[in-house]
Enzyme design. Structure first.
Site, mmCIF file in Angstrom:
data_model
loop_
_atom_site.group_PDB
_atom_site.id
_atom_site.type_symbol
_atom_site.label_atom_id
_atom_site.label_comp_id
_atom_site.label_asym_id
_atom_site.label_seq_id
_atom_site.Cartn_x
_atom_site.Cartn_y
_atom_site.Cartn_z
ATOM 1 N N ASP A 11 0.876 -1.312 -0.293
ATOM 2 C CA ASP A 11 -0.553 -0.365 0.122
ATOM 3 C C ASP A 11 1.103 1.144 -0.352
ATOM 4 O OD1 ASP A 11 -2.585 1.584 0.162
ATOM 5 O OD2 ASP A 11 -2.148 1.891 2.370
ATOM 6 N N SER A 12 -0.138 2.705 -0.746
ATOM 7 C CA SER A 12 0.828 3.185 0.158
ATOM 8 C C SER A 12 1.743 3.934 1.200
ATOM 9 C CB SER A 12 -0.071 4.924 -0.586
ATOM 10 O OG SER A 12 -0.771 4.941 -0.046
ATOM 11 N N TYR A 43 -1.147 8.254 -2.179
ATOM 12 C CA TYR A 43 -0.546 8.487 -3.149
ATOM 13 C C TYR A 43 -1.904 8.893 -4.292
ATOM 14 C CZ TYR A 43 3.155 5.308 -3.695
ATOM 15 O OH TYR A 43 3.968 4.122 -3.700
ATOM 16 N N GLY A 44 -2.848 9.426 -3.310
ATOM 17 C CA GLY A 44 -4.471 9.687 -3.651
ATOM 18 C C GLY A 44 -4.462 10.879 -4.989
ATOM 19 N N CYS A 74 -4.414 -1.578 -2.063
ATOM 20 C CA CYS A 74 -4.419 -0.264 -2.182
ATOM 21 C C CYS A 74 -5.646 0.142 -3.140
ATOM 22 C CB CYS A 74 -3.610 0.295 -2.625
ATOM 23 S SG CYS A 74 -3.187 1.982 -2.816
ATOM 24 N N ASN A 75 -6.785 1.008 -2.851
ATOM 25 C CA ASN A 75 -7.635 1.580 -4.705
ATOM 26 C C ASN A 75 -7.517 1.929 -5.422
ATOM 27 O OD1 ASN A 75 -10.402 -0.229 -3.202
ATOM 28 N ND2 ASN A 75 -9.416 0.577 -1.696
ATOM 29 N N THR A 76 -6.315 3.101 -5.101
ATOM 30 C CA THR A 76 -5.690 3.509 -6.159
ATOM 31 C C THR A 76 -5.070 2.535 -6.923
ATOM 32 O OG1 THR A 76 -5.721 5.705 -4.247
ATOM 33 C CG2 THR A 76 -4.279 6.256 -6.109
ATOM 34 N N GLU A 152 -2.641 8.814 8.380
ATOM 35 C CA GLU A 152 -1.088 8.881 9.198
ATOM 36 C C GLU A 152 -0.368 9.870 9.447
ATOM 37 O OE1 GLU A 152 1.042 6.585 6.862
ATOM 38 O OE2 GLU A 152 -0.049 5.607 5.483
ATOM 39 N N CYS A 184 -11.701 2.720 0.158
ATOM 40 C CA CYS A 184 -10.208 3.016 -0.093
ATOM 41 C C CYS A 184 -9.162 2.899 1.571
ATOM 42 C CB CYS A 184 -9.761 4.411 0.281
ATOM 43 S SG CYS A 184 -7.696 5.238 1.100
ATOM 44 N N THR A 185 -8.181 1.926 1.314
ATOM 45 C CA THR A 185 -7.830 0.998 2.667
ATOM 46 C C THR A 185 -7.648 1.641 3.733
ATOM 47 O OG1 THR A 185 -5.408 0.867 1.977
ATOM 48 C CG2 THR A 185 -7.272 -0.735 1.269
ATOM 49 N N HIS A 186 -7.078 3.136 3.706
ATOM 50 C CA HIS A 186 -7.112 3.291 5.389
ATOM 51 C C HIS A 186 -8.934 3.941 5.942
ATOM 52 C CE1 HIS A 186 -3.418 4.674 3.460
ATOM 53 N NE2 HIS A 186 -2.887 4.909 4.267
HETATM 54 N N1 DGL Z 1 -4.537 3.341 1.092
HETATM 55 C C1 DGL Z 1 -5.147 3.861 -0.281
HETATM 56 C C2 DGL Z 1 -6.481 3.352 -1.035
HETATM 57 O O1 DGL Z 1 -7.188 1.831 -0.654
HETATM 58 C C3 DGL Z 1 -4.357 4.943 -0.677
HETATM 59 C C4 DGL Z 1 -4.191 6.390 -0.260
HETATM 60 C C5 DGL Z 1 -3.681 7.646 -0.243
HETATM 61 O O2 DGL Z 1 -2.338 6.717 -0.536
HETATM 62 O O3 DGL Z 1 -4.205 8.022 -1.123
HETATM 63 O O4 DGL Z 1 -6.637 3.887 -1.607
#
Ligand code: DGL
Length: 265
Positions: A11-12, A43-44, A74-76, A152, A184-186
């Site tokens: 993941d990011s 990363y978004g 990570c979905n992104t 984060e 988003c996994t966060h």
């Molecule tokens: N956790 C990530 C996701 O599922 C990315 C979050 C990010 O870095 O912006 O998209």
């Protein structure tokens, strides 16, 4: 691929630990190596070219670790198209489930909200996946760019987080959605806060379990699932190891993990 090779999860940042938690529960005998790019999260807000270069570096890290499978938690990165990430890498790659069937099954009114990064929302991938199954569904994609930096940054009990939750959940309420997918996994890190703001009228779906099921299918198809013994977990971050450890413990408080600071080439 051999059964005793580890599974890579990336993941990011720390978000993918929410998926790692699920993978470990469903695959207790497997060894996991988690890689979170805490040096460059989020990363978004970034451009496609840049995140493609970052994910390739992470996949090369897993080449060296000789993993049998990589779960892109990570979905992104998943919406880039996991098939385009494979290249010369020997391992299979599983991305995050878009959860389209799950949300349609959960939603009475077929009014569905999607919370995700601006990158993910910009691709329209989740809306398209839902509408491909049910063109009559009403989908409200909502970008939540404030969430990842706050998570984060460990701002869990902050006014900024409370305000961001109100901002995005108000949009969801205005759309009249009865079901919300956390794409988003966060976001599972702040699931309670989102739940409290929405009350009992909205079903919240986390596609982590569905993603783990997909990983199980791929391992079974390749005949390389490890089913005997107790698996281990190594969690690697590219910066701020202490912060990473504290955040990972939100999701995995009672487990023994090895934590490492790594450099990506
Ligand atoms: N956790 C990530 C996701 O599922 C990315 C979050 C990010 O870095 O912006 O998209």
């Amino acid at each position: 691929m051999k059964k005793d090779m580890p599974i890579g999860v990336l993941d990011s940042g720390v978000g993918g630990v929410s998926v790692l938690k699920c993978l470990r529960t469903m695959l207790p005998a497997e060894d996991f190596i988690y890689l979170g790019d805490t040096a460059r999260t989020p990363y978004g807000p970034r451009k496609e070219e840049e995140v493609r270069a970052f994910v390739e570096q992470m996949l090369c890290f897993f080449d060296e670790k000789r993993v049998k499978l990589v779960v892109v938690a990570c979905n992104t990165l998943t919406v880039l198209g996991v098939e385009t990430l494979k290249k010369e890498h020997k391992f299979d790659i599983v991305g995050m489930s878009k959860g389209a069937e799950l949300v349609l099954a959960a939603s009475k009114e077929k009014k569905i909200g999607v919370f995700a990064t601006e990158f993910t929302i910009g691709t329209g991938a989740h809306k398209d996946a839902i509408l491909a199954i049910d063109p009559t569904a009403c989908v409200a994609p909502i970008a939540c760019p404030k969430f990842v930096p706050l998570i984060e940054g460990e701002k869990f009990a902050s006014t900024e987080l409370a305000e961001a939750v109100t901002e995005y959940t108000d949009k969801l309420k205005a759309a009249g959605a009865d079901t919300l997918i956390l794409s988003c996994t966060h976001y599972p890190f702040i699931r309670k806060e989102i739940e409290n703001a929405l009350g009992n009228d909205v079903n919240i779906i986390d596609p982590a379990e569905e993603t783990a099921r997909e990983a199980i299918k791929v391992l079974a198809a390749n005949g390389c699932a490890k089913t005997q013994g107790q698996g281990s977990t190594t969690i690697c971050f590219t910066a701020d190891l202490d912060r990473g450890i504290r955040l990972a413990k939100h999701m995995l408080p009672d487990t023994e993990n090895v934590f490492k600071l790594v450099n990506l080439k």
